[in-house]
Design an enzyme around this catalytic site. Structure first.
Site, short mmCIF file in Angstrom:
data_model
loop_
_atom_site.label_atom_id
_atom_site.label_comp_id
_atom_site.label_asym_id
_atom_site.label_seq_id
_atom_site.Cartn_x
_atom_site.Cartn_y
_atom_site.Cartn_z
CB CYS A 30 -5.01 7.60 -2.21
SG CYS A 30 -6.41 7.64 -0.84
NE ARG A 82 -0.97 1.92 4.13
CZ ARG A 82 -1.68 3.05 3.76
NH1 ARG A 82 -2.74 3.40 3.76
NH2 ARG A 82 -0.65 3.68 2.85
CG ASP A 107 -2.30 -0.75 0.95
OD1 ASP A 107 -2.62 -1.13 -0.01
OD2 ASP A 107 -2.69 -1.16 2.06
CG HIS A 155 -7.72 7.86 5.18
ND1 HIS A 155 -6.95 7.00 4.58
CD2 HIS A 155 -7.48 7.57 6.34
CE1 HIS A 155 -5.91 6.44 5.27
NE2 HIS A 155 -6.34 7.06 6.61
NE ARG A 172 -7.94 2.92 8.18
CZ ARG A 172 -7.27 2.70 7.11
NH1 ARG A 172 -6.08 3.23 6.84
NH2 ARG A 172 -7.77 1.66 6.25
#
Length: 284
Positions: free
Chosen positions: A276, A107, A82, A182, A153
Site C-alpha cells: 500500500c 480520499r 491516508d 483491495h 472499491r
C-alpha cells in the site's frame, strides 16, 4: 520444455532469482491518523501514533534504497491522512499513467494530488479516469497482463478503460471478503509469471481463473492473510512483507526467494502495509 512450464519449486533449484532495480513512489505519513472508517481495519476510537508510523515508513524506504531501488517522494497533504498509501494513487505501465478516482469522499482529493505529481514530473501519456479505480490497490501487473480487482472499491467498468488505455489484457477478479477490500491485500505479484494469493478472498469464478492462470501459485493461510502478508513487494528476488507472515516467508524461501520481514504495523490500523505504501513507476 518452456520456462513457464517448469514448476516454480523445481525452477528455484535450477535458476537463481534475479532482482531487478525498480523506481518507486512513496509518501511520508507526516499527517497519518485514523479519523474515519472506510474499511474493517479502521477504528477511530483506537489511538494511532503518527511518529511511530513515520519511523516504520522510513525504515521501509531505507530498505528499498539498500536493495538498489530508486525512491521518489510526493509531498503529503495534511488534508489526507491516508495519502501515505501511494499504491492507490495511480497505475503506471510502460510510462503511461492511469489516474486514480477514489470511491470514498474522504480520499477523493488524493487522486488529483497524485495526478498533478505525474504532470509536474514530465509524464505526458496520462489519463484521468471516467470510472472509479483505486490505482495499484486494485491493478496489479504480472508480466504483460493486468490483474484487476473489483467488489468493494474499483468499478468493473474501469477494467475496460484500463485495457483500452494500456493496450494490455486485463483479467477481472472479484473480491468477496470485506477484510480484503483491495486486490493488493489478497494477492501479490512475485515475478512475471508467479503470484501468491489468499483463496478465500475471491469469488468462486475468480478463484477458478487464478487456478487456471497460476496453477503453481503460493497460497496464504488465514493467519498470514490476516497479518497482511500478501500486501508485499517483490523485485523478483527479494520479497518485502510484514514480519508476522512467517508461513508465507517459509514458502517463499523454498521457492528461492529471499523474504524480508518488516514491522509496519502502525499503518495496518488504517488497513495498509508494505505494498500500500509503494507505487511502482513502470517507465519505458
Amino acid at each position: 520444455m518452456s520456462r513457464t512450464a517448469v514448476p516454480a519449486q523445481e525452477r528455484a533449484t535450477r535458476e537463481p532469482r534475479v532482482a531487478t532495480p525498480r523506481r518507486l513512489l512513496m509518501c511520508r505519513p507526516q499527517h497519518f491518523d485514523v479519523t474515519y472508517s472506510i474499511n474493517p481495519w479502521m477504528d477511530p476510537r483506537k489511538p494511532s501514533d503518527a511518529g511511530l508510523a513515520l519511523l516504520q515508513w522510513e525504515r521501509l524506504r531505507e530498505l528499498y534504497l539498500s536493495l538498489g531501488h530508486t525512491v521518489e517522494v510526493i509531498e503529503p497533504d495534511p488534508a489526507f491522512p491516508d495519502m501515505v498509501f501511494a499504491a492507490n494513487g495511480a497505475t503506471v505501465v510502460d510510462g503511461k499513467v492511469l489516474g486514480a478516482r477514489f470511491r470514498h469522499v474522504e480520499r477523493t482529493g488524493e487522486g488529483p494530488a497524485y495526478f498533478q505529481w505525474f504532470l509536474r514530473n514530465g509524464y505526458r501519456d496520462v489519463l484521468w479516469p471516467e470510472h472509479i479505480n483505486e490505482g495499484e490497490g486494485d491493478y496489479l501487473t504480472v508480466g504483460r497482463r493486468l490483474l484487476a480487482g473489483t467488489g468493494f472499491r474499483t468499478d468493473p467498468r474501469s477494467h475496460a478503460e484500463a485495457q483500452e488505455f494500456f493496450g494490455l489484457p486485463v483479467t477481472g477478479l472479484t473480491l468477496v471478503n470485506p477484510n480484503f477490500y483491495h486486490l493488493d491485500t489478497a494477492l501479490s505479484v512475485l515475478s512475471d509469471d508467479e503470484i501468491m494469493y489468499y483463496p478465500a478472498a475471491f469469488s468462486p469464478g475468480s478463484l477458478a481463473v487464478l487456478r487456471e492462470l497460476f496453477p503453481d501459485a503460493v497460497t496464504a493461510s488465514d493467519e498470514d492473510a490476516a497479518a497482511f502478508g500478501l500486501n508485499a513487494f517483490s523485485d523478483g528476488r527479494h520479497v518485502v512483507l510484514p514480519q508476522a507472515a512467517t508461513g508465507l516467508a517459509d514458502q517463499l524461501k523454498r521457492r528461492g526467494f529471499e523474504p524480508i520481514g518488516v514491522d509496519i504495523a502502525e499503518l495496518l490500523k488504517a488497513g495498509g502495509s508494505v505494498k500500500c505504501c509503494t507505487l511502482e513507476l513502470r517507465d519505458r
